[in-house]
Design an enzyme around this catalytic site. Structure first.
Site, PDB file in Angstrom:
ATOM      1  N   ASN A   1      82.428 -39.739  81.362  1.00  0.00           N
ATOM      2  CA  ASN A   1      82.148 -38.401  81.883  1.00  0.00           C
ATOM      3  C   ASN A   1      82.897 -37.304  81.123  1.00  0.00           C
ATOM      4  O   ASN A   1      82.409 -36.188  80.999  1.00  0.00           O
ATOM      5  CB  ASN A   1      82.498 -38.321  83.368  1.00  0.00           C
ATOM      6  CG  ASN A   1      83.910 -38.762  83.674  1.00  0.00           C
ATOM      7  OD1 ASN A   1      84.293 -39.884  83.338  1.00  0.00           O
ATOM      8  ND2 ASN A   1      84.707 -37.904  84.289  1.00  0.00           N
TER       9      ASN A   1
ATOM     10  N   CYS B   1      77.915 -34.057  83.439  1.00  0.00           N
ATOM     11  CA  CYS B   1      78.184 -35.440  83.038  1.00  0.00           C
ATOM     12  C   CYS B   1      77.204 -36.426  83.678  1.00  0.00           C
ATOM     13  O   CYS B   1      76.678 -37.311  83.019  1.00  0.00           O
ATOM     14  CB  CYS B   1      79.632 -35.817  83.338  1.00  0.00           C
ATOM     15  SG  CYS B   1      80.159 -35.521  85.040  1.00  0.00           S
TER      16      CYS B   1
ATOM     17  N   SER C   1      93.391 -26.067  81.217  1.00  0.00           N
ATOM     18  CA  SER C   1      94.168 -26.802  82.216  1.00  0.00           C
ATOM     19  C   SER C   1      93.359 -27.842  82.990  1.00  0.00           C
ATOM     20  O   SER C   1      93.917 -28.644  83.718  1.00  0.00           O
ATOM     21  CB  SER C   1      94.836 -25.835  83.186  1.00  0.00           C
ATOM     22  OG  SER C   1      93.902 -24.962  83.743  1.00  0.00           O
ATOM     23  N   GLY C   2      92.049 -27.821  82.823  1.00  0.00           N
ATOM     24  CA  GLY C   2      91.241 -28.837  83.503  1.00  0.00           C
ATOM     25  C   GLY C   2      91.077 -30.075  82.633  1.00  0.00           C
ATOM     26  O   GLY C   2      91.573 -30.130  81.510  1.00  0.00           O
TER      27      GLY C   2
END
Lengths: 353, 353, 353, 353
Positions: free
Chosen positions: B320, B149, B10-11
């Site tokens: 990222n 990132c 879900s991210g």
């Protein structure tokens, strides 16, 4: 009322002067030149002034200007400015120049960064138009040279540290982030919207021209000590605004007490309405952000100590077209004319922006 | 075909894995969990996958996962990861973790930046999932920890300089500029569009958590020499992308020859498809810019020498969510599974973006 | 000096009132409430006011307010407003309400779009706070209801056409494009920056609540003729600003002469400083664009005839938070207090923005 | 492998073709011309292709092209295309033209919107390159004319309604919102970033050239019934993407059942991979949004019924450079060459974007 002229009304610098001066209650805007737009109403080119001003662009004839104005802003490219300004001064006009031509007191750095200068003798008498550093000289100046926008940001971030001998003056890094209006009103390939949008583009990592004036001004504050800046500019995804992030190392590796740095900033900017030291800010916007000063004459500054590698990070956010150009110009004008310094400059910006 | 699972779909990290793996010809995506969205089609939450995948989110039950998968990506917050990952490893699954929990080889920096760790014994066996630095170890790893990132950006910019002893390892500044997707998929006050848009917001000038892994990896490259990074993060007006600008000083104040630095970059990244050394680029985009790698697995690096204050400016731009997260994760997976390393990662980005 | 209070200072509407009223020379801002931020300086939440105001947020206690204020703005959600406003009016305060609760003169459309109303009896005495339409009533009003932002845009675009019976009143399409600040200061999933940025998101193509007030006001202008609006709202990639594009068909299919439409607009907005009919504009910005009025109290209107399918396209651009909310509210206040109508509202916007 | 050439590689249309074709496994890109950039590597101008392609721009010499290519894309301005294309066809090359020159089957509308045509005789044999409408003709075409980007959006939104006689064909409004890449790669005053950013600029409210092809294609679907479109274009604050919002009225004022409209869309786009009818979408992105298809070859369509004024709102979002240009071009090529239609077109976009 003092009669004010603007030479070079077609760029963003000139345009910003016009926007602000249209609302200045103590002066009269009597003359605006633009070779490109001569004869047109100013609102045809600065569309937000529709219904607000009936002025038209004129040709920049010196006799006209001398007759109609007491003080003139020159908002033309460098090199062009040095051809125009001496003539204006000779005609007895006070001049506030927004180009780079009269910012440096010495000819050598000018030659290095900009090439030859046709009137080097005038460098001595010009005053660097940063009110917080040169208020008294501006008062009586005949010729004021408005700081470069990115230079202004760097100087505001660093001045208290340098003034108080807190940092190594030869190892100063400035990472500057600037919006697209900083490169002017003329469309180029690199400013084409699909090319420029969503860009975080390093464009002048070394050799940036503003280096010279930053070093000059910080050098003065350091009592003439040599100051060296490693200045790197990035074009970021904004229309207006600059954030300068300065990375410095404590002098002799001895980190000052935090409270002394705070005191240095407080003291340096005491009484300065337009430079805000954001010490007690909290929340999302606890540090300077160009978003918060867009459209305003405010410069927000702050700092943090990093004990991890013994460095000080200091910052300044300002609007390149206001505090970085037209705002400092008008603040200087107000000082020269003995007016209340903040007149026409009080707009606080927009929130949200 | 290897059966792949994703825990934490879900991210944005999990979502990026899903987007890429849906088009991977050599694996089968058999399991995606999301407690929040259980039972829903993945395209209801990742709307670009409408018409492309019929997968649904499931509950993360370990037995299910062990049965359905050979390799699992864990895309959950740190602290949560350390509770889940050991169990997965014990069930014989290969694990690629996208959190910070297994990036550090030593427990002390973890404790300093993140607090306590429930399974410190696993730090030793995890491999830092940066193919360019750890390809051989990844090949045989049971647990790969995908780099942060912003850490990835800093490491790619600095690795060749550190590896060749060209810079002072204790005086490294990284000015990092990151887009809004970097702070995750959950709405907060600071990510509210009217607040976040048009922002160049310094948000973590000191004490950033990625500092530890940058220092670890660069320290390894420097044969164990201590490396200290002054890392400062800015949230810029982008959805995706990071630009890391690194400011370094030559070791012992002796600037290397430019050709030697070029050689250092060329050698270090020889044969690396996804790290591009932009030496001969010209024009508007002669230097790394997040605009040019958005959506792709490429990291662009370059450098400039500044003799004015004797420093080297080096840069890396990456996405990222791709090279900074899901891309390195999948590149690592390809290595672990003996697949062609670039599979599912060849998309070059969009121009213009 | 009239003492002014603001109830609900934590939203963008309240915040915009505060920004403008801090610079109003003829009133005194004596009270600002926010349950959420009580006790905090206003600049902690409206950061552009740092250094400008020392006011703090207070609790909204009616006795306090009645004692400290002569006129109060209520900037709270609908439903909440109808609970507060009657009490304020009963205490003899003049009230300018920014919610939807008192915009409609009849209860039926209120019930249809918003549900039940606890004080329907007050609908009759409230005045719709659009100075260009209701200046005389505003002068003596006790309760003014500020128009909805998208409604205002539609009304300004259409009023001259309806007033002059030029268009079919039952076949009016409005395609409204609005920035993200229009949906308020509270972060939601849909306003999360990575989700909201780069979006042109149709979000309320039918059944938009502003339909009722547009129909009411245009109906009045049409002498009670029924007016029907097909209103469709799109959330566009802006922080501030609305562009309403209205598509209409000439009454009885008989297209008016262009000069008559021009005359209709000129006549309708004659003497209205803040509504600009852009008839003779040329160049890039010859038509209304939210970019040109961001931050200002101006609404720009224009139209074009399309003989190809016999329709009239009319437009209005305004800033949802200024002319669309706080600007019309303050303009109404100035009228109620007998002040110069443009006081505190003259800021022309920023160019470029 | 079929050998493919591109004439006009310096614009965004040509550039998008190049980006996609570099990854097409079944063709060989053998020739790319650009008078402006002749001799340069393509990655110098399309920087995302650095490290991906070694092709160089060449001069567009017909003999060369005829020798090196089997099929050629012409991505040059209209008027230029009509000078080049006949010659290519005469040399036996299959041609896919991205200009407006061969989209119309009749000469009259061409003359009206574009002026004279030097090869009107070729209009008859060209095929409108919209696979969903002309797949069979494309299969055997010698000359395919790729639809205009805003036309494509309008047609996809309206086709099922027109095809099923559901709407008044003479009263169709299209409010089109387009990103900045739509106006091409050449920098102009109106595309200058500070001028174009944050703009929602109506730029062609009447008389838009794409009107003719929309009317032609919808007219065909309506069995030759006259169709009239009131098309109004707005330049919005995006780099890529179009949202077309179409406002229509039911034929004879009789609103079809919702389920019949649903069926009309489902039937019309059955089996069409790249047109997605978003009927059951929920949440923030329940309707087409250019954000969700940026970079992809998908067109998302949907509709809503508004009983309030008895209208149907239908929508289509697509990427102007992909489904609106290069994507439909390549899809047509795949059809012409008997390849799998989706080859090189499966990229789903980026989420978040």
């Amino acid at each position: 009322m003092t009669r004010i002229g603007i030479i070079g009304g077609s760029g963003f610098a000139g345009g910003s002067l016009i926007q602000l001066l249209c609302f200045h209650p103590d002066i009269e805007l009597t003359f605006i030149s633009s070779r490109k737009w001569v004869g047109k109403f100013i609102h045809t080119q600065i569309p937000i002034l529709r219904g607000i001003s009936k002025l038209k662009f004129e040709l920049p004839k010196i006799e006209n200007i001398a007759e109609k104005c007491d003080l003139v802003f020159t908002a033309v490219p460098h090199k062009t400015a040095q051809e125009i300004v001496p003539n204006l001064v000779d005609h007895g006009l006070k001049v506030i120049d927004l180009s780079a031509d009269f910012r440096l007191r010495k000819i050598e750095p000018y030659n290095e960064y900009y090439g030859e200068h046709s009137h080097p003798e005038m460098l001595k008498e010009a005053v660097y138009g940063m009110p917080e550093l040169h208020r008294d000289e501006i008062k009586n100046a005949k010729l004021v040279a408005v700081p470069g926008c990115q230079a202004a940001s760097a100087i505001y971030a660093l001045a208290p540290l340098i003034k108080n001998n807190m940092i190594d003056p030869l190892k100063i890094i400035v990472d500057s982030k600037t919006g697209s209006s900083g490169s002017g009103a003329i469309a180029t390939e690199s400013s084409h919207h699909p090319i420029r949008a969503n860009s975080i583009r390093p464009y002048k990592l070394t050799g940036h021209r503003h280096t010279a004036e930053i070093e000059q001004e910080l050098g003065n504050l350091a009592n003439g000590t040599d100051v060296k800046i490693g200045f790197s500019a990035h074009a970021v995804n904004l229309t207006r605004g600059i954030l300068g992030t300065a990375y410095t190392f404590p002098l002799n590796d001895k980190m000052p007490e935090e409270r002394d740095i705070i005191k240095a900033y407080r003291t340096f900017y005491r009484g300065e309405k337009f430079v805000r030291f954001m010490r007690l800010a909290t929340g999302v916007f606890r540090l300077p952000d160009p978003k918060l000063i867009a459209g305003s004459n405010y410069a927000d500054v702050s700092f943090e100590i990093d004990t991890h590698i013994n460095r000080i990070v200091s910052l300044c956010a300002l609007d390149n077209l206001i505090k970085g150009t037209a705002g400092n110009a008008i603040q200087s004008m107000n000082i020269m004319l003995g007016l209340k310094e903040e007149t026409a400059l009080e707009f606080p910006g927009l929130y949200p922006y």
